[in-house]
Design a protein around this motif. Structure first.
Motif, PDB file in Angstrom:
ATOM      1  N   ASP A 160       0.840  -1.195   0.000  1.00 57.60           N
ATOM      2  CA  ASP A 160       0.000   0.000   0.000  1.00 57.60           C
ATOM      3  C   ASP A 160       0.875   1.244   0.000  1.00 57.60           C
ATOM      4  O   ASP A 160       2.081   1.179   0.229  1.00 57.60           O
ATOM      5  N   ALA A 161       0.269   2.371  -0.267  1.00 57.68           N
ATOM      6  CA  ALA A 161       0.994   3.632  -0.130  1.00 57.68           C
ATOM      7  C   ALA A 161       1.315   3.817   1.348  1.00 57.68           C
ATOM      8  O   ALA A 161       0.412   3.861   2.188  1.00 57.68           O
ATOM      9  N   PRO A 162       2.602   3.901   1.705  1.00 56.45           N
ATOM     10  CA  PRO A 162       2.960   3.960   3.123  1.00 56.45           C
ATOM     11  C   PRO A 162       2.546   5.269   3.771  1.00 56.45           C
ATOM     12  O   PRO A 162       2.513   6.310   3.139  1.00 56.45           O
ATOM     13  N   SER A 163       2.242   5.176   5.047  1.00 57.36           N
ATOM     14  CA  SER A 163       1.942   6.371   5.835  1.00 57.36           C
ATOM     15  C   SER A 163       2.631   6.217   7.178  1.00 57.36           C
ATOM     16  O   SER A 163       2.950   5.103   7.612  1.00 57.36           O
ATOM     17  N   ALA A 164       2.842   7.326   7.850  1.00 53.40           N
ATOM     18  CA  ALA A 164       3.488   7.282   9.162  1.00 53.40           C
ATOM     19  C   ALA A 164       2.650   6.462  10.138  1.00 53.40           C
ATOM     20  O   ALA A 164       3.186   5.686  10.937  1.00 53.40           O
ATOM     21  N   GLU A 165       1.336   6.613  10.044  1.00 57.74           N
ATOM     22  CA  GLU A 165       0.449   5.869  10.950  1.00 57.74           C
ATOM     23  C   GLU A 165       0.561   4.369  10.720  1.00 57.74           C
ATOM     24  O   GLU A 165       0.639   3.572  11.664  1.00 57.74           O
ATOM     25  N   LEU A 166       0.578   3.968   9.448  1.00 60.50           N
ATOM     26  CA  LEU A 166       0.660   2.549   9.130  1.00 60.50           C
ATOM     27  C   LEU A 166       2.012   1.968   9.530  1.00 60.50           C
ATOM     28  O   LEU A 166       2.103   0.853  10.047  1.00 60.50           O
ATOM     29  N   ARG A 167       3.089   2.718   9.306  1.00 56.22           N
ATOM     30  CA  ARG A 167       4.416   2.266   9.724  1.00 56.22           C
ATOM     31  C   ARG A 167       4.466   2.070  11.240  1.00 56.22           C
ATOM     32  O   ARG A 167       5.009   1.069  11.735  1.00 56.22           O
ATOM     33  N   ALA A 168       3.913   3.019  11.968  1.00 57.41           N
ATOM     34  CA  ALA A 168       3.919   2.917  13.419  1.00 57.41           C
ATOM     35  C   ALA A 168       3.100   1.720  13.890  1.00 57.41           C
ATOM     36  O   ALA A 168       3.494   0.986  14.805  1.00 57.41           O
ATOM     37  N   GLN A 169       1.963   1.490  13.245  1.00 59.14           N
ATOM     38  CA  GLN A 169       1.115   0.362  13.609  1.00 59.14           C
ATOM     39  C   GLN A 169       1.839  -0.956  13.358  1.00 59.14           C
ATOM     40  O   GLN A 169       1.832  -1.858  14.203  1.00 59.14           O
ATOM     41  N   ALA A 170       2.476  -1.070  12.202  1.00 62.67           N
ATOM     42  CA  ALA A 170       3.196  -2.296  11.872  1.00 62.67           C
ATOM     43  C   ALA A 170       4.344  -2.526  12.842  1.00 62.67           C
ATOM     44  O   ALA A 170       4.599  -3.666  13.263  1.00 62.67           O
ATOM     45  N   ALA A 171       5.043  -1.459  13.214  1.00 63.22           N
ATOM     46  CA  ALA A 171       6.156  -1.585  14.161  1.00 63.22           C
ATOM     47  C   ALA A 171       5.648  -2.050  15.522  1.00 63.22           C
ATOM     48  O   ALA A 171       6.272  -2.905  16.171  1.00 63.22           O
ATOM     49  N   ARG A 172       4.513  -1.495  15.960  1.00 60.03           N
ATOM     50  CA  ARG A 172       3.950  -1.903  17.253  1.00 60.03           C
ATOM     51  C   ARG A 172       3.555  -3.372  17.236  1.00 60.03           C
ATOM     52  O   ARG A 172       3.782  -4.105  18.206  1.00 60.03           O
ATOM     53  N   MET A 173       2.965  -3.799  16.140  1.00 57.35           N
ATOM     54  CA  MET A 173       2.533  -5.199  16.045  1.00 57.35           C
ATOM     55  C   MET A 173       3.723  -6.149  16.030  1.00 57.35           C
ATOM     56  O   MET A 173       3.700  -7.221  16.636  1.00 57.35           O
ATOM     57  N   ARG A 174       4.784  -5.753  15.340  1.00 54.57           N
ATOM     58  CA  ARG A 174       5.972  -6.609  15.302  1.00 54.57           C
ATOM     59  C   ARG A 174       6.635  -6.661  16.679  1.00 54.57           C
ATOM     60  O   ARG A 174       7.063  -7.735  17.130  1.00 54.57           O
TER      61      ARG A 174
END
Length: 261
Positions: free
Chosen positions: A220-234
């Motif tokens: 998907d088109a990356p966003s700061a929110e999505l990056r942060a969410q993915a980092a939290r989940m990992r």
């Protein structure tokens, strides 16, 4: 005059040992994505309690997996692709479900149903399956979100061909193009899909959810929110009991007992 279909009657959801099944069950309307069907699918996804994998399917006696958006609703001026519409809410349910969603395809998927199948994380089909984008046949301009998803899954050339011609691609061609994870005989479709789902359900759900989120980030088109969410989940998966259990089980040469925390 027949009473209108109800959401609870046209979608059947169940779960066993972490494997959730969401089944479209309105063959009289060829599982068209009308208000009842879309509402039922959304409610089914939102009602799942911590699934480890989801199978989205229709009946094995149906010749059509889904005929796509119910065109009769468009006669009232409804835009089936409205950003706040039911179809996009369903796509969001598939996208945001932390568990992998497998589209089990028996029969044809047209228009919005083709889009729905391609929104799933994996596709398993038998030779009866086919995929077609048909909006140009009724003069409907497809939305950029749907086109972006099609390009990600199909590539620009094939996406243009499918949207411009409205012609279906067969299961065999879809498999050769890499759209299908597996193409199996019709008599083995349910067994094969269930076996894969159970295999997934045996693995660590937090780790898989993190992978799904990161794959979404990459495509998907990356966003700061999505990056942060993915980092939290990992981070959550790396610090989980499941991660420690998985390593311990490997070292002890035993089957892991994942708990989802």
């Amino acid at each position: 005059m027949n009473a209108p279909a109800r959401a609870k009657d046209v979608v059947v959801a169940s779960m066993e040992d972490g494997v959730a099944t969401v089944r479209m069950n309105h063959p009289a309307k060829r599982n068209a994505l009308g208000t009842a069907m879309l509402t039922g699918l959304i409610e089914a996804f939102r009602g799942l309690k911590s699934p480890r994998v989801v199978i989205l399917r229709a009946g094995l006696t149906d010749t059509v997996w889904s005929a796509g958006f119910d065109i009769t609703a468009m006669a009232d001026g409804q835009d089936p692709l409205a950003e706040d519409g039911l179809l996009h809410r369903l796509f969001a349910c598939v996208r945001d479900c932390p568990a992998p969603v497998i589209a089990m395809l028996h029969g044809s998927a047209w228009g919005g149903a083709c889009d729905l199948a391609l929104r799933c994380d994996m596709l398993i089909a038998d030779p009866s399956a086919s995929l077609a984008f048909t909006p140009a046949r009724i003069g409907l301009p497809y939305d950029i979100d749907g086109l972006a998803n099609a390009v990600r899954r199909l590539g620009v050339n094939l996406a243009m061909e499918m949207f411009a011609t409205g012609a279906a691609i067969t299961a065999d061609r879809a498999y050769r193009l890499g759209l299908l994870n597996h193409l199996v005989p019709a008599e083995g479709l349910e067994t094969f899909t269930t076996a894969m789902a159970r295999q997934i359900a045996c693995n660590a759900p937090l780790a898989i959810a993190a992978v799904k989120a990161q794959l979404r980030l990459l495509t998907d088109a990356p966003s700061a929110e999505l990056r942060a969410q993915a980092a939290r989940m990992r981070d959550a998966a790396l610090t989980s009991r499941d991660y420690r259990e998985g390593v311990a089980a490997f070292l002890e040469r035993r089957a892991p007992r994942f708990s989802g925390d």
